[in-house]
Design an enzyme around this catalytic site. Structure first.
Site, short mmCIF file in Angstrom:
data_model
loop_
_atom_site.label_atom_id
_atom_site.label_comp_id
_atom_site.label_asym_id
_atom_site.label_seq_id
_atom_site.Cartn_x
_atom_site.Cartn_y
_atom_site.Cartn_z
N GLU A 183 9.58 1.67 10.87
CA GLU A 183 10.61 2.71 10.84
C GLU A 183 9.85 4.01 10.93
O GLU A 183 9.18 4.42 9.98
CB GLU A 183 11.44 2.60 9.56
CG GLU A 183 12.78 3.31 9.65
CD GLU A 183 12.79 4.67 8.98
OE1 GLU A 183 11.95 5.51 9.37
OE2 GLU A 183 13.60 4.89 8.08
N LYS A 232 0.88 -1.18 0.00
CA LYS A 232 0.00 0.00 0.00
C LYS A 232 0.91 1.23 0.00
O LYS A 232 1.41 1.66 1.03
CB LYS A 232 -0.91 0.01 1.23
CG LYS A 232 -2.23 0.76 1.01
CD LYS A 232 -2.09 2.25 0.71
CE LYS A 232 -1.81 3.05 1.96
NZ LYS A 232 -1.75 4.55 1.64
#
Length: 491
Positions: free
Chosen positions: A242, A167
């Site tokens: 992250e 996505k």
């Protein structure tokens, strides 16, 4: 969308526009995926896993080497599109994308050479482990480095034998879609690599909560990461994130002021400051503070803004009106908090800046560490300058945020360099450099900057699960319930 090795429309027929941030022109219409599209893509990926997950590491390595070869051949095409959809200066994007084939070469080689283990085990037993793929994994990627960050996720997951649903950000989905053509040409089986563009509340939420996803790997803001991790946890889906950063550039007086300024210009204004390892905080020794600030202001004001496709351009626009509004909000906050606006702090005037999301590189001085502009991630070309008097204060300031993704230390004293680096609470510490990355070098944060690691053997392991196989080699018969009077070995 890219599903099952081909371009497909969204099931709803909906599309959304992608803009060029330099002038707000629409450059593409992209299918807007939703939960139904994610569900279909996951089912396709599950079928493809039956083939790809069983493929030999040697065959996967060969295919990944072809991915690298095709990327090198089509590099200019990818650079053109990356610049158009992000507004990042071509001189930077060309340098960044030129390195992407290395990830496929590295992880393809790692898949072929990785060795399983034979742990010790008492008695006449052979005990060995196998690294096996997870299954279908989900990648949620941002707009600031669309192809680099995607590649950091795709390469290890592909090498380990997983299939995937991506996505991408709705602001920059074009190169993730185009990568599907590269995968198909390289021989990646249909359904291994799938891309469902859309928005966070639709495609993103559906991917995060899908019971068929074995791992979600997200790059994004810390608050988004917390939400995604919580949703994924309901299905015991693995999570890697992250997340946010507020990197410090720690500069000692044995580095010349000119070199300090060059360091912070690179650390802070690459990608128009829109990177999670941006040098948002310049920590400079008080003895060189004034000289550094004067030089930094002069050089910052001389930076060349302009058409990102022009190789002479040094700074491009921000990605969107929303992101520029965030930067402008924090500039107002900094002024209200009492910091001194030393450079920038406004939109550029005149042609060609009437359209697009332009903002001048900005410097704040007289900043205290408790100010919001020194603590919160702005994600734009804003630098806060904080002086320090000694090494202990420098370390305390560098560690004085909730984030811990990256930092850099600038000194010619080798002992000090390592001593300070070891005390900084960050997953990545550069010495006399910044923004450096390699496919073999683990990348990830401490504290609120994330969970897990990209790159290196650590990333490959994180896309596998361990199967332990224990083989009884003894020729002696075994009957636990026999009444032979002999002691039995249980463990």
């Amino acid at each position: 969308m890219w599903v099952d090795g081909k371009e497909v429309l969204a099931s709803s027929g909906k599309t959304f526009s992608v803009q060029n941030p330099k002038n707000e022109e629409v450059i593409a219409q992209v299918a807007e995926g939703d939960a139904a599209d994610v569900d279909h893509a996951v089912a396709v990926a599950q079928r493809a896993f039956q083939q790809w997950g069983q493929a030999s590491a040697e065959s996967r390595g060969h295919i990944m080497a072809r991915v690298a070869e095709i990327l090198r051949r089509r590099l200019d095409e990818f650079i053109d599109i990356e610049v158009e959809q992000t507004g990042r200066a071509r001189r930077e994007m060309a340098a960044q994308l030129a390195r992407l084939p290395e990830w496929y070469d590295y992880f393809g080689a790692l898949a072929r050479t990785h060795e399983d283990t034979v742990p010790p085990f008492g008695g006449q037993f052979l005990n060995y482990t196998r690294r096996v793929p997870l299954g279908v994994v989900g990648h949620i990627t941002p707009w600031n480095h669309p192809l680099l960050i995607l590649t950091k996720k795709v390469a290890p997951s592909l090498a380990a034998g997983n299939t995937m649903v991506v996505k991408p950000s709705e602001l920059a989905p074009l190169t993730p879609l185009l990568l599907g053509e590269v995968m198909r040409e390289a021989g990646v089986p249909d359904g291994v690599y799938n891309v469902v563009p859309g928005f966070g509340a639709g495609a993103g939420a559906a991917l995060t909560t899908h019971p068929g996803i074995r791992k979600i790997d997200l790059t994004g803001g810390t608050e988004t990461g917390k939400t995604v991790a919580s949703l994924a946890g309901r299905n015991l889906t693995r999570f890697a994130g992250e997340l946010g950063g507020k990197a410090s550039v720690v500069t000692f007086p044995d580095i010349s002021p000119r070199a300090v300024v060059s360091a912070v210009m690179f650390a802070s204004f690459v990608a128009t400051g829109q990177t999670c390892v941006q040098g948002a905080r310049l920590l400079v020794h008080r003895s060189i503070h004034d000289e550094v600030v004067n030089e930094l202001v002069t050089r910052t004001q001389a930076l060349r803004l302009g058409d990102p496709q022009d190789l002479k351009t040094q700074v491009g626009p921000l990605i969107s009106e929303r992101q520029r509004a965030v930067v402008e909000k924090y500039v107002r906050i900094g002024i209200e908090e009492g910091a001194t606006l030393a450079a920038g702090g406004r939109r550029p005037e005149g042609a060609p800046y009437e359209r697009g999301y332009w903002y001048l590189p900005t410097i704040f001085t007289d900043v205290r560490n408790d100010m919001r502009i020194a603590q919160e991630e702005i994600f734009g070309p804003v630098v806060c300058v904080l002086p320090f008097d000694d090494e202990d204060e420098a370390v305390a300031l560098a560690n004085g945020t909730e984030f811990g993704l990256a930092a850099s230390v600038w000194t010619s004293d080798v002992r000090r360099a390592h001593r300070v680096a070891h005390q900084i609470e960050a997953g990545i510490v550069w010495i006399n450099d910044h923004h450096r990355i390699d496919p073999a070098s683990p990348w990830g944060g401490f504290k609120m900057s994330g969970i897990g690691r990209e790159n290196g053997i650590a990333a490959y392991h994180d896309y596998t699960q361990i199967q332990n196989v224990i083989v009884n080699l003894s020729k002696e018969p075994f009957d636990w319930f026999s009444d032979d009077g002999e002691a039995k070995r249980y463990s």
